[in-house]
Design an enzyme around this catalytic site. Sequence first.
Site, PDB file in Angstrom:
ATOM      1  N   GLU B 129       0.834  -1.207   0.000  1.00 53.26           N
ATOM      2  CA  GLU B 129       0.000   0.000   0.000  1.00 53.26           C
ATOM      3  C   GLU B 129       0.870   1.258   0.000  1.00 53.26           C
ATOM      4  O   GLU B 129       0.551   2.233  -0.670  1.00 53.26           O
ATOM      5  CB  GLU B 129      -0.975  -0.004   1.187  1.00 53.26           C
ATOM      6  CG  GLU B 129      -2.006  -1.148   1.183  1.00 53.26           C
ATOM      7  CD  GLU B 129      -2.856  -1.227  -0.084  1.00 53.26           C
ATOM      8  OE1 GLU B 129      -2.966  -0.232  -0.819  1.00 53.26           O
ATOM      9  OE2 GLU B 129      -3.404  -2.312  -0.377  1.00 53.26           O
ATOM     10  N   HIS B 132       1.966   2.106  -3.393  1.00 51.12           N
ATOM     11  CA  HIS B 132       0.966   2.896  -4.125  1.00 51.12           C
ATOM     12  C   HIS B 132       1.082   4.381  -3.767  1.00 51.12           C
ATOM     13  O   HIS B 132       0.989   5.252  -4.621  1.00 51.12           O
ATOM     14  CB  HIS B 132      -0.454   2.424  -3.797  1.00 51.12           C
ATOM     15  CG  HIS B 132      -0.846   1.148  -4.494  1.00 51.12           C
ATOM     16  ND1 HIS B 132      -0.566   0.905  -5.817  1.00 51.12           N
ATOM     17  CD2 HIS B 132      -1.533   0.055  -4.048  1.00 51.12           C
ATOM     18  CE1 HIS B 132      -1.047  -0.290  -6.158  1.00 51.12           C
ATOM     19  NE2 HIS B 132      -1.629  -0.828  -5.093  1.00 51.12           N
ATOM     20  N   CYS B 139       2.590  -4.712 -10.348  1.00 56.37           N
ATOM     21  CA  CYS B 139       3.730  -5.235 -11.095  1.00 56.37           C
ATOM     22  C   CYS B 139       3.422  -6.666 -11.531  1.00 56.37           C
ATOM     23  O   CYS B 139       2.767  -7.413 -10.817  1.00 56.37           O
ATOM     24  CB  CYS B 139       4.955  -5.213 -10.181  1.00 56.37           C
ATOM     25  SG  CYS B 139       6.426  -5.939 -10.890  1.00 56.37           S
TER      26      CYS B 139
HETATM   27 ZN   LIG Z   1      -2.434  -2.748  -4.918  1.00 54.48          ZN
HETATM   28 ZN   LIG Z   2       7.809  -5.030  -9.231  1.00 53.20          ZN
END
Ligand SMILES: [Zn+2]
Ligand SMILES: [Zn+2]
Lengths: 483, 175
Positions: B129, B132, B139
């Site tokens: 998180e 983010h 990914c």
């Molecule tokens: Zn996520």
């Molecule tokens: Zn990655």
Amino acid sequence: MGRHRIRPFEVNIRRRDGHGWAIQMPAPQDRTEVRGLKNHTAAILVVDDEAAVRESLCSWFQKDGYTADTAADAVEALKKLSKRAWDIILLDIKMPNISGMELLRRIRQIDPDIVSIMITAYASVDTAVEALKGGAFDYVVKPIDPDDLSRIVRKAIEQRKLKKENLSLRTKIEDMVPEEELIGDSPQIKKIQEIIETVSQTDVSVLIRGDSGTGKELIARLIHAKSTRRYSPLVAVNCGALPESLLESELFGHEKGSFTGAQYKHRGKLEISNGGTLFLDEVGTIDAKTQVDLLRVLDSKQFTRLGGNQVISVDFRVICATNQDLEQLVKEGKFREDFYYRINVFPINLPPLRDRSGDIRLFAQHFLERYAIQIRKKVLRLSPEALSLIMKHDWPGNVRELKNAIERAVVVAGGPEIRPEDLPFDMNKISKPRGESSIAEVERAHILDMLGRTGWNITRTAQILGIDRVTLYNKIKKYGLSK
Amino acid sequence: MIYVAPIHNPIPGAVRYISQQLPNEFRGLVAVHQTKFDPRIALDKTRNQYNSTILLAELLQELPSKHAKIIGITEVDLFIPVLTFVFGEAQLNGNVAVASSHRLRNSYYGLPENPDLVLERLYKEAVHELGHVFSLTHCDNYRCVMHAATGVEELDLKNAAFCSACNSVLRSASF
Ligand SMILES: [Zn+2]
Ligand SMILES: [Zn+2]
């Protein structure tokens, strides 16, 4: 802070009648600046009159690397549709003024190739049928299970034939390669390296055989890393470490509720290894019933979770490993012959460390360098006496035992050199010159010695020997050892 | 500065463990932030779950400085209105995130409890998180902490660390 701009952090929370909370989180200041390592070409538009729904879905898709935007109603949606090409549209069936169904009809006139997914608050067969008849690709019921949502979007992307581009460029190959490597320049190891190269280019079942600690899992990881399946997971299951009932669940998964008291479904390793490689270690310990079930999955590529009836299709390669004499187990009726033939398409035999003494020095040097760096200690070499002891030792725990011995020695070493007393045990005492006693005798004596030193602490002894507890128990039983 | 903020009795040891581990992945200082808001305002009584977006909004109000990041750590069951549940939520390229251990316990899936595993899963979720927050999206590398995990099964496959590709984006984007 460089290019990273921080936006003001106001937030606007308001209560909406009958709808609980709607939160307007500030949107990222510049959506194109959001970096990602997934290069999806898909653009997704979310149309819903409820702000909390469309904003949270939009943010969910953005975190997944998609280009995403929102529209609060049909008018705004049509405006955004005219401005750029969209691949997927999620739209609420129930909206004021122009309904979702009506919007769907108009979208299909503009671009029949757009994949539309309807959002509905109630699972009713009627609305579902109506939506699908109207040309919707699928529908989801609020609240949506995250797993279902990602599956539907994946399916929609396949429908659009949008490939995930440049995956291999973005997911760096070196990231997919195991940290460990195959060490040794003995003829046996060179041969195994060749075998790995060959077998990794195929999809056949591989059976890796070798004593505990010879590095069977490493071989499986290397095969996986060199195969075309490397971008999907290698999923390892140590079948010997789990009781029968748990192994079944671990492999096949189970539905919520039923017998387990689970509040949510549990997906098994078969499901998780989809696209990749399933590595079954200590395969000889799998019970007959599970062998039958596994055989069925290997043939049909399909299974159901325990307590469920939804058929799940999987595609994985299977690599098994064992230190047991499977042929003997088959003869004794303890291992199914059909299962044996199914997993033993391509056998790889790992020689014990003592049979390739040339590699022992290489391993010792390799582990020495690695741990010295790891704990930032300037331990540079093995003293000639220590090396000589290491070369003479029989290494019943194989590479793992050697690794543990060196790791410990690096920690306790007082100077730049590892001396005999830094090694974790008195090797003079237990390593009789070869020929005087059988390997089994040496092993028995060594295990008994270690058990004595740890006060019969099974976990610690197994750690020192570099074998797992199950193997240690088996050896205690085999040699009839007791306190 | 990254702040770790306990929300409504997180599992014992979680805040300390996460604070200690985060410097492995993120540069800069890590400190604990004691939240002042009442988390019950995020409780949805009909769902018996907490709206994670409301928790994010509350954390945002308590942001000590414009450059700070906060990760809330909690044990309550989180949701966003459109989904049945979330393990956590983050403000992409923003300041705040939250992670919950509620559905990371083995017992939730009818399996034998494993306290160390819960802690490890929660740490991975917190790093994810925060990734983010530092502008990273998901990914493709299944071993990377930024891989999207819709279940604990995938969570267990990934490392608690960024892959080299994500790591280089993180370094260039945020420091
Ligand atoms: Zn996520
Ligand atoms: Zn990655």
